[in-house]
Enzyme design. Sequence first.
Site, PDB file in Angstrom:
ATOM      1  N   GLU A 120       0.798  -1.172  -0.017  1.00  0.00           N
ATOM      2  CA  GLU A 120       0.038  -0.040  -0.012  1.00  0.00           C
ATOM      3  C   GLU A 120       0.694   1.129   0.109  1.00  0.00           C
ATOM      4  OE1 GLU A 120      -2.619  -0.562   3.305  1.00  0.00           O
ATOM      5  OE2 GLU A 120      -3.859  -2.362   2.321  1.00  0.00           O
ATOM      6  N   GLU A 123      -5.420 -10.906  -1.572  1.00  0.00           N
ATOM      7  CA  GLU A 123      -6.414 -10.961  -0.569  1.00  0.00           C
ATOM      8  C   GLU A 123      -7.960 -10.523  -1.257  1.00  0.00           C
ATOM      9  OE1 GLU A 123      -5.196  -7.355   1.775  1.00  0.00           O
ATOM     10  OE2 GLU A 123      -3.222  -7.999   1.563  1.00  0.00           O
TER      11      GLU A 123
HETATM   12  C1  XIL Z   1      -6.311  -6.507   7.464  1.00  0.00           C
HETATM   13  C2  XIL Z   1      -6.782  -7.734   8.768  1.00  0.00           C
HETATM   14  O1  XIL Z   1      -7.597  -8.549   7.831  1.00  0.00           O
HETATM   15  C3  XIL Z   1      -7.404  -7.232   9.922  1.00  0.00           C
HETATM   16  O2  XIL Z   1      -7.437  -8.173  10.695  1.00  0.00           O
HETATM   17  C4  XIL Z   1      -6.421  -6.270  10.365  1.00  0.00           C
HETATM   18  O3  XIL Z   1      -7.490  -5.633  11.568  1.00  0.00           O
HETATM   19  C5  XIL Z   1      -6.213  -5.222   9.405  1.00  0.00           C
HETATM   20  O4  XIL Z   1      -5.506  -5.604   8.361  1.00  0.00           O
HETATM   21  N1  XIL Z   1      -4.721  -4.837   3.127  1.00  0.00           N
HETATM   22  C6  XIL Z   1      -3.873  -5.769   3.770  1.00  0.00           C
HETATM   23  C7  XIL Z   1      -3.945  -6.468   5.045  1.00  0.00           C
HETATM   24  O5  XIL Z   1      -2.732  -5.471   3.255  1.00  0.00           O
HETATM   25  O6  XIL Z   1      -3.069  -6.681   5.560  1.00  0.00           O
HETATM   26  C8  XIL Z   1      -5.323  -6.070   5.753  1.00  0.00           C
HETATM   27  O7  XIL Z   1      -5.498  -7.060   6.657  1.00  0.00           O
HETATM   28  C9  XIL Z   1      -6.455  -5.729   4.687  1.00  0.00           C
HETATM   29  C10 XIL Z   1      -6.111  -4.722   3.757  1.00  0.00           C
END
Ligand code: XIL
Length: 431
Positions: free
Chosen positions: A247, A351
């Site tokens: 990110e 994701e």
């Molecule tokens: C999220 C997790 O799923 C949650 O449990 C945590 O509270 C916040 O992070 N982008 C990412 C992930 O790269 O690491 C994030 O995961 C979701 C968005």
Amino acid sequence: MNTKNKGNLAKILCILIGVAMLAVDMFAFVGCTKNSESTLSPTPTEAVVDNKPNTDVATNTGAAPETGTETGSQTGSETVTTGGEDVDTLYPVNACESIFGTRLCENFADDFYVGTCVSYSLTQNETATKVIVEQFNSVTCENEMKPDHLLDKTASKLNGEITVKFPNDTVSMLNWAKDHNLKMRGHTMVWYSQTPNWIFYEDFDTSKSLVSREVMLERMESIIRQEFEYVQENYPDMFYAWDVCNEVIADEGGLRDCLWKQTIGDDYIEQAFTFARKYCGDIKLFINDYNCYVGNKRTTLLSVVKDLAEKGLIDGVGMQSHLDVGYPSVGLYTATMKMFAAFGVEVQITEMDITTDNKTEKGLNVQGQMYGDIMKQVVDWDRDGTVDCTSVTIWGLYDKISWRSSQVPTLFDNIMLPKPAYNALMEITKG
Ligand code: XIL
């Protein structure tokens, strides 16, 4: 009692037993604390939904959801209460119709890894483990390999240099993955979120000044080296990809402002990949982001990827893919994937989840259709060489524990039974 009635009675009994077993399992879940306090003491109040970010971190609470607006705010900490009635109304299920025996990852065995994210508590749960091992061949730690989990403040202060420590819960998860022959994605090294502020300050003390570029570069190299060395020594061949930078592009385009950028400068991404290349061995290096297909953000990401690819510093782009049934269109999403692939790098869906507010049978079918349409296109392009997709990870094993659980975005419902989305992926046949 006729055969049909007996059959119905058996089904009802089966559902009741299944729900009861799950409830017992849920209760047995244990939570765990972060890093330096890495005791594994049971904390039943954190049961199941342990996906909240730590509060001792740099900036925010995880990525914004991909709602179609470029400025959505995140809602990852919502939880869902799932009374049995709700579950039965929303998802009429036949618990005897087991998915066991069919394997999602098998369907794409010639194409790419198929994964899910896991939390420590999930890996402690027998039912969840069974489903994971049967359906997936890759996992990503949902939170347990993030900077706030691996960077140890006490040890860093004591040693006078930045110190990585894989805490007990993370180690347990890596052992679990190894024992079950699961491959892993590393997530993540350089990120603005879920990263402790103290790493950027003199003497690891936030009351002092930010360190110089030189010192921060040394710390960056050290973190990257320690993480790769640890897994290569203890889990050789288990990790196949790593999100080196996560990110780093701002929602409105350009580089995101963060302490990495402030201390090192605009070249911190290239520096991170240069260090990563030095220590990664065979592990593939990825840049990972959400909303990859949105306007100026896409433009910046494309130019960053092109530059890194030309310098041989990157192996692939991770499209997080936190989608919604209303946005983006399958066309926009897949066209973007093709643009990254054109640079000759791998693409991974890292994701994936697709939210929907419509939880009726119809709504879930629409969700399933979107999962299916995207995956069909990805598989077709992967097979004809247009895109080199090497992994697809679903973010959340089942709806109840998803970070966006209220919008039921995963393949399995609140009691871990397959949804139309699961079936849509299973229907993509070998061509
Ligand atoms: C999220 C997790 O799923 C949650 O449990 C945590 O509270 C916040 O992070 N982008 C990412 C992930 O790269 O690491 C994030 O995961 C979701 C968005």
